[in-house]
Design an enzyme around this catalytic site. Sequence first.
Site, short mmCIF file in Angstrom:
data_model
loop_
_atom_site.label_atom_id
_atom_site.label_comp_id
_atom_site.label_asym_id
_atom_site.label_seq_id
_atom_site.Cartn_x
_atom_site.Cartn_y
_atom_site.Cartn_z
N HIS A 116 0.83 -1.20 0.00
CA HIS A 116 0.00 0.00 0.00
C HIS A 116 0.87 1.25 0.00
O HIS A 116 1.69 1.45 0.90
CB HIS A 116 -0.91 -0.02 1.23
CG HIS A 116 -1.85 1.13 1.30
ND1 HIS A 116 -1.83 2.04 2.33
CD2 HIS A 116 -2.85 1.53 0.47
CE1 HIS A 116 -2.77 2.95 2.14
NE2 HIS A 116 -3.40 2.66 1.02
N HIS B 166 -0.99 10.56 -2.99
CA HIS B 166 -2.37 10.24 -2.64
C HIS B 166 -3.21 11.50 -2.51
O HIS B 166 -4.34 11.56 -2.96
CB HIS B 166 -2.42 9.46 -1.32
CG HIS B 166 -3.80 9.08 -0.91
ND1 HIS B 166 -4.58 9.89 -0.09
CD2 HIS B 166 -4.57 8.01 -1.21
CE1 HIS B 166 -5.75 9.32 0.10
NE2 HIS B 166 -5.78 8.19 -0.57
#
Length: 203
Positions: free
Chosen positions: A44, A86
């Site tokens: 991740h 992100h």
Amino acid sequence: MKKLSKKLLLSGLAALTIYSGFNNIDISTTYAKVNYDVFDLEAHRGGRDVRPENTLYSYAYAIELGATSIECDMQLTKDGKIVMSHNPILNSDITRDENGNYIENNKYDIRLMTVDELKKFDVGVMDPNCGEYYDLHGKTQFTYDAKIPTLEELMQLIQSYGDKNIVSNIETISYPDPASAGYKNNADPKKFVEVFNNIVKKI
């Protein structure tokens, strides 16, 4: 960077620990063989609890660890380039300016900046005073002088390892809903996809 054998991976909790943290696990002793045909080890943001998220350091670490896929995120810059982040706004918990100071929160919007402007910032050291975010993700994270990479740099990194089996789970971060907090300055979705497609076709 020392390479690890692909036969050595984290034990049964591997996917979860890379996703959510290594706070209570000694990774130096928790290796096991994994059947790649039935198990996908996905890092991740490249493995943000061990290396700075969405940086070449985290992606390289994931590959060397034996990850079979890398989850990461994209933003479209003002000059029509794709960078790996992100958040559309530079995160003040992990971003320092050229003087080494952590930036002001909500000040710098990636979508209004060029790649050259973004490369002036360092995203390799999490602020130890940022509270819960540091407790959850920063305590176990190695620190580096790290810049926000472009999508091309990520693709080149994967190619440099000669690993054609790595799957890239890349999120196109977009906020088309006017009610969304990220709607202001949202990149044109069509242009975003076109830029991404053109990059992938060249790789």
